[in-house]
Design a protein around this motif. Structure first.
Motif, PDB file in Angstrom:
ATOM      1  N   LEU A  46      -5.195   6.183   0.647  1.00  0.00           N
ATOM      2  CA  LEU A  46      -4.659   4.838   0.762  1.00  0.00           C
ATOM      3  C   LEU A  46      -4.964   4.035  -0.503  1.00  0.00           C
ATOM      4  O   LEU A  46      -6.114   3.944  -0.936  1.00  0.00           O
ATOM      5  CB  LEU A  46      -5.270   4.131   1.968  1.00  0.00           C
ATOM      6  CG  LEU A  46      -4.815   2.683   2.201  1.00  0.00           C
ATOM      7  CD1 LEU A  46      -3.339   2.629   2.595  1.00  0.00           C
ATOM      8  CD2 LEU A  46      -5.684   2.011   3.258  1.00  0.00           C
ATOM      9  N   SER A  47      -3.936   3.438  -1.098  1.00  0.00           N
ATOM     10  CA  SER A  47      -4.085   2.655  -2.331  1.00  0.00           C
ATOM     11  C   SER A  47      -3.253   1.384  -2.215  1.00  0.00           C
ATOM     12  O   SER A  47      -2.255   1.345  -1.490  1.00  0.00           O
ATOM     13  CB  SER A  47      -3.623   3.465  -3.552  1.00  0.00           C
ATOM     14  OG  SER A  47      -4.320   4.700  -3.637  1.00  0.00           O
TER      15      SER A  47
ATOM     16  N   TYR B 140     -13.468   1.701   0.918  1.00  0.00           N
ATOM     17  CA  TYR B 140     -12.196   1.296   0.317  1.00  0.00           C
ATOM     18  C   TYR B 140     -11.178   0.825   1.345  1.00  0.00           C
ATOM     19  O   TYR B 140     -10.418  -0.124   1.090  1.00  0.00           O
ATOM     20  CB  TYR B 140     -11.619   2.432  -0.536  1.00  0.00           C
ATOM     21  CG  TYR B 140     -10.953   3.553   0.216  1.00  0.00           C
ATOM     22  CD1 TYR B 140      -9.565   3.669   0.256  1.00  0.00           C
ATOM     23  CD2 TYR B 140     -11.701   4.516   0.890  1.00  0.00           C
ATOM     24  CE1 TYR B 140      -8.943   4.697   0.942  1.00  0.00           C
ATOM     25  CE2 TYR B 140     -11.101   5.549   1.572  1.00  0.00           C
ATOM     26  CZ  TYR B 140      -9.718   5.645   1.609  1.00  0.00           C
ATOM     27  OH  TYR B 140      -9.117   6.655   2.292  1.00  0.00           O
ATOM     28  N   ARG B 141     -11.137   1.453   2.514  1.00  0.00           N
ATOM     29  CA  ARG B 141     -10.166   1.040   3.533  1.00  0.00           C
ATOM     30  C   ARG B 141     -10.437  -0.389   4.006  1.00  0.00           C
ATOM     31  O   ARG B 141      -9.512  -1.181   4.211  1.00  0.00           O
ATOM     32  CB  ARG B 141     -10.184   2.000   4.716  1.00  0.00           C
ATOM     33  CG  ARG B 141      -9.493   3.325   4.421  1.00  0.00           C
ATOM     34  CD  ARG B 141      -9.405   4.210   5.651  1.00  0.00           C
ATOM     35  NE  ARG B 141      -8.619   5.404   5.369  1.00  0.00           N
ATOM     36  CZ  ARG B 141      -7.304   5.482   5.463  1.00  0.00           C
ATOM     37  NH1 ARG B 141      -6.607   4.415   5.857  1.00  0.00           N
ATOM     38  NH2 ARG B 141      -6.667   6.600   5.177  1.00  0.00           N
TER      39      ARG B 141
ATOM     40  N   ARG C  90       0.760   0.813 -16.095  1.00  0.00           N
ATOM     41  CA  ARG C  90      -0.479   1.594 -16.205  1.00  0.00           C
ATOM     42  C   ARG C  90      -0.917   2.159 -14.852  1.00  0.00           C
ATOM     43  O   ARG C  90      -1.928   2.857 -14.779  1.00  0.00           O
ATOM     44  CB  ARG C  90      -1.601   0.730 -16.773  1.00  0.00           C
ATOM     45  CG  ARG C  90      -1.381   0.251 -18.198  1.00  0.00           C
ATOM     46  CD  ARG C  90      -2.544  -0.613 -18.656  1.00  0.00           C
ATOM     47  NE  ARG C  90      -3.788   0.159 -18.710  1.00  0.00           N
ATOM     48  CZ  ARG C  90      -4.997  -0.381 -18.721  1.00  0.00           C
ATOM     49  NH1 ARG C  90      -5.142  -1.700 -18.674  1.00  0.00           N
ATOM     50  NH2 ARG C  90      -6.073   0.387 -18.776  1.00  0.00           N
ATOM     51  N   TYR C  91      -0.194   1.841 -13.778  1.00  0.00           N
ATOM     52  CA  TYR C  91      -0.554   2.278 -12.418  1.00  0.00           C
ATOM     53  C   TYR C  91      -1.950   1.802 -12.044  1.00  0.00           C
ATOM     54  O   TYR C  91      -2.774   2.554 -11.514  1.00  0.00           O
ATOM     55  CB  TYR C  91      -0.448   3.805 -12.294  1.00  0.00           C
ATOM     56  CG  TYR C  91       0.921   4.338 -12.609  1.00  0.00           C
ATOM     57  CD1 TYR C  91       1.965   4.251 -11.677  1.00  0.00           C
ATOM     58  CD2 TYR C  91       1.213   4.896 -13.860  1.00  0.00           C
ATOM     59  CE1 TYR C  91       3.232   4.714 -11.975  1.00  0.00           C
ATOM     60  CE2 TYR C  91       2.487   5.355 -14.166  1.00  0.00           C
ATOM     61  CZ  TYR C  91       3.481   5.265 -13.218  1.00  0.00           C
ATOM     62  OH  TYR C  91       4.752   5.724 -13.524  1.00  0.00           O
ATOM     63  N   ILE C  92      -2.223   0.534 -12.321  1.00  0.00           N
ATOM     64  CA  ILE C  92      -3.503  -0.071 -11.953  1.00  0.00           C
ATOM     65  C   ILE C  92      -3.441  -0.462 -10.480  1.00  0.00           C
ATOM     66  O   ILE C  92      -2.641  -1.328 -10.085  1.00  0.00           O
ATOM     67  CB  ILE C  92      -3.805  -1.307 -12.827  1.00  0.00           C
ATOM     68  CG1 ILE C  92      -3.850  -0.909 -14.309  1.00  0.00           C
ATOM     69  CG2 ILE C  92      -5.104  -1.964 -12.392  1.00  0.00           C
ATOM     70  CD1 ILE C  92      -4.906   0.115 -14.643  1.00  0.00           C
ATOM     71  N   VAL C  93      -4.274   0.168  -9.667  1.00  0.00           N
ATOM     72  CA  VAL C  93      -4.257  -0.047  -8.220  1.00  0.00           C
ATOM     73  C   VAL C  93      -5.689  -0.058  -7.691  1.00  0.00           C
ATOM     74  O   VAL C  93      -6.627   0.381  -8.363  1.00  0.00           O
ATOM     75  CB  VAL C  93      -3.449   1.058  -7.493  1.00  0.00           C
ATOM     76  CG1 VAL C  93      -2.019   1.111  -8.004  1.00  0.00           C
ATOM     77  CG2 VAL C  93      -4.121   2.420  -7.637  1.00  0.00           C
ATOM     78  N   LEU C  94      -5.834  -0.567  -6.464  1.00  0.00           N
ATOM     79  CA  LEU C  94      -7.087  -0.406  -5.728  1.00  0.00           C
ATOM     80  C   LEU C  94      -7.045   0.946  -5.039  1.00  0.00           C
ATOM     81  O   LEU C  94      -6.110   1.227  -4.279  1.00  0.00           O
ATOM     82  CB  LEU C  94      -7.240  -1.523  -4.681  1.00  0.00           C
ATOM     83  CG  LEU C  94      -7.451  -2.959  -5.193  1.00  0.00           C
ATOM     84  CD1 LEU C  94      -7.374  -3.943  -4.018  1.00  0.00           C
ATOM     85  CD2 LEU C  94      -8.789  -3.086  -5.909  1.00  0.00           C
ATOM     86  N   HIS C  95      -8.030   1.778  -5.284  1.00  0.00           N
ATOM     87  CA  HIS C  95      -8.068   3.101  -4.640  1.00  0.00           C
ATOM     88  C   HIS C  95      -9.510   3.565  -4.516  1.00  0.00           C
ATOM     89  O   HIS C  95     -10.426   3.003  -5.125  1.00  0.00           O
ATOM     90  CB  HIS C  95      -7.237   4.120  -5.432  1.00  0.00           C
ATOM     91  CG  HIS C  95      -7.793   4.461  -6.781  1.00  0.00           C
ATOM     92  ND1 HIS C  95      -8.879   5.289  -6.972  1.00  0.00           N
ATOM     93  CD2 HIS C  95      -7.396   4.090  -8.032  1.00  0.00           C
ATOM     94  CE1 HIS C  95      -9.136   5.413  -8.260  1.00  0.00           C
ATOM     95  NE2 HIS C  95      -8.258   4.690  -8.933  1.00  0.00           N
TER      96      HIS C  95
ATOM     97  N   THR D 268       0.848  -1.201   0.000  1.00  0.00           N
ATOM     98  CA  THR D 268       0.000   0.000   0.000  1.00  0.00           C
ATOM     99  C   THR D 268       0.878   1.244   0.000  1.00  0.00           C
ATOM    100  O   THR D 268       2.062   1.203   0.340  1.00  0.00           O
ATOM    101  CB  THR D 268      -0.916   0.033   1.226  1.00  0.00           C
ATOM    102  OG1 THR D 268      -0.121  -0.004   2.425  1.00  0.00           O
ATOM    103  CG2 THR D 268      -1.878  -1.143   1.227  1.00  0.00           C
ATOM    104  N   TYR D 269       0.276   2.362  -0.386  1.00  0.00           N
ATOM    105  CA  TYR D 269       0.958   3.652  -0.363  1.00  0.00           C
ATOM    106  C   TYR D 269      -0.110   4.743  -0.274  1.00  0.00           C
ATOM    107  O   TYR D 269      -1.295   4.500  -0.516  1.00  0.00           O
ATOM    108  CB  TYR D 269       1.824   3.842  -1.617  1.00  0.00           C
ATOM    109  CG  TYR D 269       1.021   3.964  -2.903  1.00  0.00           C
ATOM    110  CD1 TYR D 269       0.710   5.212  -3.448  1.00  0.00           C
ATOM    111  CD2 TYR D 269       0.559   2.830  -3.564  1.00  0.00           C
ATOM    112  CE1 TYR D 269      -0.046   5.317  -4.614  1.00  0.00           C
ATOM    113  CE2 TYR D 269      -0.182   2.927  -4.730  1.00  0.00           C
ATOM    114  CZ  TYR D 269      -0.474   4.172  -5.249  1.00  0.00           C
ATOM    115  OH  TYR D 269      -1.227   4.277  -6.395  1.00  0.00           O
TER     116      TYR D 269
END
Length: 277
Positions: free
Chosen positions: A184-185, A237-238, A202-207, A177-178
């Motif tokens: 938070l992602s 999301y958290r 592509r910076y595909i993240v959960l956010h 995570t970052y």
């Protein structure tokens, strides 16, 4: 004496003139009484579609899945109860088979937990599930947005290409995570070559995203769009990011997915050796 006879007498001319003036006035009144186009702004129409067009493409059962494993997968689906009623059995089977093979090969580290999103359900559905395999329960169920290049209410186009703004189907491993521009992602690593292998580039993240939340859904009848990320509701999301943790298996499912991890025979051997661990 030579003189011209008038066409109308004075009395006749008076009534004729009055009639003409009356006719012009009537035409003018009719012109004024014509309805004018409405200028009042109306609320944007919700993205709706006939019920039959909301049905996702059919998925045939996987080949070579041993009968005992298929039975256990079905039993686990039933144990999840009403929270997993919309999780299609064919999608669930693919998620379980991929998880078992990936665990056996050490591609995912977190055991007993599986996240699956049926990206061909409407975005107005809670189509993401985080499931505890050993306890047989749904830990989190959430809305999740797709990329704007994939469609509107329904995602029907998927791509691994950079700048496509599409969701990429396939199996992912959740990473660290970052704190980013969306708070938070959690980073994702694509595990299917040619399908989602460009996830990092592509910076595909959960956010989190406002357009993925209940308020947006209530106003527009569907979620908004990401640039390809599986974006989550700001109110949840958290909890989702925490529940999946690091090193877990996530499947973004769709009929177009071609994955080497969908190996029914290998999944059967893995389950026989270690169960859901």
């Amino acid at each position: 004496m030579n003189f011209r006879t008038p066409l109308f007498s004075g009395k006749t001319s008076f009534w004729l003139l009055l009639l003409l003036l009356s006719g012009c006035q009537t035409a003018e009144q009719q012109q004024q009484e014509k309805p004018r186009p409405a200028t009042t702004r109306t609320a944007p129409a919700r993205a709706t579609a006939p019920a039959d067009t909301l049905q996702p493409p059919p998925l045939p059962p996987l080949a070579a899945v041993p009968a005992e494993l298929r039975r256990r997968i079905g039993q686990l689906h039933a144990a999840l109860g009403t929270e997993a009623a919309e999780l299609r059995p064919a999608v669930w089977e693919r998620a379980c088979v991929g998880y078992l093979v990936l665990r056996q090969q050490g591609k995912v580290r977190r055991s007993g937990l599986l996240a699956v999103a049926d990206m061909e359900l409407p975005s107005s559905s809670q189509r993401l599930w985080v499931i505890d395999l050993r306890a047989g329960k749904v830990v989190q169920r959430s809305y999740v947005a797709h990329g704007r290049g994939s469609g509107r209410l329904l995602a029907r186009r998927f791509s691994n290409r950079i700048k496509s703004a599409c969701t990429a189907l396939g199996f992912y491993r959740t990473a660290d995570t970052y704190g980013g521009s969306h708070g938070l992602s959690r980073r994702l690593r694509g595990l299917d070559a040619g399908q989602n292998s460009n996830a990092e580039d592509r910076y595909i993240v959960l956010h989190a995203a406002d357009y993925a939340g209940r308020a947006h859904l209530a106003r527009h009848g569907q979620l908004g769009y990401s640039r390809g990320c599986p974006a989550l509701p700001p109110e949840q999301y958290r909890a989702v990011i925490g529940a999946v943790g690091e090193g877990a298996c996530l499947l973004l499912s769709g009929a177009a997915l071609q994955s080497r991890w969908l190996d029914g025979a290998a999944a059967g051997r893995a389950f026989a050796a270690r169960g859901w661990n």
